[in-house]
Design an enzyme around this catalytic site. Structure first.
Site, PDB file in Angstrom:
ATOM      1  CD  GLU A   4      -2.326  -0.995   2.883  1.00  0.00           C
ATOM      2  OE1 GLU A   4      -2.802   0.068   3.325  1.00  0.00           O
ATOM      3  OE2 GLU A   4      -2.241  -2.036   3.531  1.00  0.00           O
ATOM      4  CB  CYS A  34       1.959   7.037   3.868  1.00  0.00           C
ATOM      5  SG  CYS A  34       2.231   5.723   5.063  1.00  0.00           S
ATOM      6  CB  CYS A  82       5.068  -5.971   9.262  1.00  0.00           C
ATOM      7  SG  CYS A  82       6.181  -5.255  10.492  1.00  0.00           S
ATOM      8  CB  CYS A  93       2.047  -3.534  16.252  1.00  0.00           C
ATOM      9  SG  CYS A  93       3.769  -3.035  16.175  1.00  0.00           S
ATOM     10  CB  CYS A 114      -0.602  -3.075  13.071  1.00  0.00           C
ATOM     11  SG  CYS A 114      -0.009  -3.111  11.384  1.00  0.00           S
ATOM     12  CB  CYS A 165      -1.462   0.782  10.340  1.00  0.00           C
ATOM     13  SG  CYS A 165      -0.011  -0.161   9.946  1.00  0.00           S
TER      14      CYS A 165
HETATM   15  S1  SF4 Z   1       2.527  -1.083  13.126  1.00  0.00           S
HETATM   16 FE1  SF4 Z   1       2.229  -2.828  11.737  1.00  0.00          FE
HETATM   17  S2  SF4 Z   1       3.576  -2.436   9.977  1.00  0.00           S
HETATM   18 FE2  SF4 Z   1       4.231  -1.081  11.666  1.00  0.00          FE
HETATM   19  S3  SF4 Z   1       5.846  -2.254  12.753  1.00  0.00           S
HETATM   20 FE3  SF4 Z   1       3.918  -2.721  13.807  1.00  0.00          FE
HETATM   21  S4  SF4 Z   1       3.160  -4.609  12.782  1.00  0.00           S
HETATM   22 FE4  SF4 Z   1       4.737  -3.699  11.452  1.00  0.00          FE
END
Ligand code: SF4
Length: 376
Positions: free
Chosen positions: A115, A128, A135, A139, A142, A358
């Site tokens: 994205e 962005c 990833c 988190c 997210c 996100c």
């Molecule tokens: S917010 Fe999402 S994309 Fe960013 S580091 Fe954490 S898991 Fe990875």
């Protein structure tokens, strides 16, 4: 503990044998020209055409002789990401789903879509970009995290996102461009490619962006922060904080178990800030979790001794089981930080109607890809 989920999916397509011009430094382009039997200075001209003039079709590079353009067309390529879908928000921002080709010659890459978001405002546009497909940093607020890490992006793929967004909005561009590395992925876990791209963003002979207009946001990868501190040319640093204690941060950012707050903030204190530089701390406010006045007072204590700025980002209700904080709590939080001398701003996500939180779009696209092939 970082959860790493690797995809075993790879592209069936054969790697393109043409060398990708995008993402190479001037020195690399000069060497490439010599390998093609051309004078080295042609590499500088090519770099100028790619980044100052933003010409991605070699046949349009009028500063190069016709014979060289033909040679480049047959032996090299500019591997721009392909726009698979555009989601246009009522607030004017455009969320792109981009399909990535396999990068430089001879390297088979995993199939990936990422994205990129283009956000216009009165005097500037902010783009962005993603630095990884998926990833590995898990988190809990997210949706990209649920994809796991698919693969790192190359410098070409990181720069290509900016070039595609600028080109797609060429007719309406404002004088200033900001780039934020806050899309999919943890930039400091793809350090070399990210910095190769950032050097081209910040190069006065490249994309000519001011260092204060390029922001790298990290979940708190301490060795990466320490490495970034040694760079002569570097972007602004933002830390995704999102909690006021280790106990709290462990719950939403498991990376905190590896780099707890004391170690992370110590690295921030040792990060030698240059004149007018500061570290931005991003704080996603999760209603009833990290948004109390006591949290605000703890954040003040955590940031003591760091020239910092705080962005409060009230959570957008979405797929994940978190709540938007009450407006009064956000205001009270901001007031406490400001009263203690910490510049604090409330930022709302742009493009909420097109899945702005996100990773939301990534997940949607990933789900639709499982059901049916992506349509152009
Ligand atoms: S917010 Fe999402 S994309 Fe960013 S580091 Fe954490 S898991 Fe990875």
């Amino acid at each position: 503990m970082i959860f790493i989920k690797m995809s075993s999916e790879t592209t069936a397509q054969a790697p393109d044998s043409k060398s990708d011009l995008l993402g190479k430094s001037v020195a690399e382009l000069r060497a490439l020209m010599e390998s093609l039997g051309e004078p080295a200075y042609r590499g500088g001209q090519l770099y100028h055409a790619l980044y100052i003039e933003r010409r991605c079709d070699v046949s349009d590079m009028s500063n190069l002789p016709a014979s060289l353009r033909e040679k480049l067309a047959s032996q090299t390529r500019v591997a721009l990401p392909r726009i698979v879908r555009r989601h246009v928000s009522t607030d004017g921002s455009v969320r792109y789903v981009l399909s990535l080709s396999s990068g430089d010659s001879g390297r088979a890459a995993k199939d990936a879509t990422v994205e990129t978001v283009f956000m216009p405002s009165e005097n500037r546009q902010t783009i962005c970009i993603s630095t990884q497909a998926g990833c590995a940093v898990d988190c809990r607020f997210c949706l990209t995290a649920t994809l796991g890490l698919i693969r790192n992006l190359s410098a070409s793929e990181i720069i290509g996102q900016v070039l595609v967004a600028l080109e797609d909005n060429r007719a309406a561009l404002k004088p200033q461009t900001n780039v934020v590395l806050m899309g999919q992925g943890e930039p400091l876990l793809n350090y070399d490619a990210v910095m190769a791209a950032v050097r081209i963003f910040l190069d006065p002979h490249g994309l000519k962006l001011a260092p204060r207009h390029v922001t790298l946001s990290t979940s708190g990868i301490v060795p990466g922060i320490e490495r970034l501190a040694t760079e002569k040319l570097r972007p602004k640093l933002a830390i995704s904080l999102n909690a006021s204690s280790d106990e709290q941060r462990n719950q939403v950012m498991p990376i905190n178990r590896k780099y707890p707050l004391e170690i992370l903030l110590d690295a921030c204190r040792k990060y030698l800030l240059r004149s007018r530089e500061h570290i931005t701390f991003e704080y996603v406010m999760l209603g009833g979790f990290n948004d109390s006045p006591e949290d605000a007072r703890r954040v003040v204590r955590l940031l003591s001794g760091i020239r910092s700025k705080v962005n409060l980002i009230p959570w957008n209700p979405g797929e994940l089981p978190w709540h938007r904080p009450e407006a009064e709590w956000v205001e009270a939080f901001q007031r406490i930080l400001i009263a203690k001398g910490v510049p604090t701003f409330v930022r709302d996500s742009r493009g909420r109607d097109v899945m702005a939180a996100c990773g939301q779009l990534a997940l949607l696209e990933s789900a639709s890809r499982q059901a049916s092939p992506l349509q152009p």
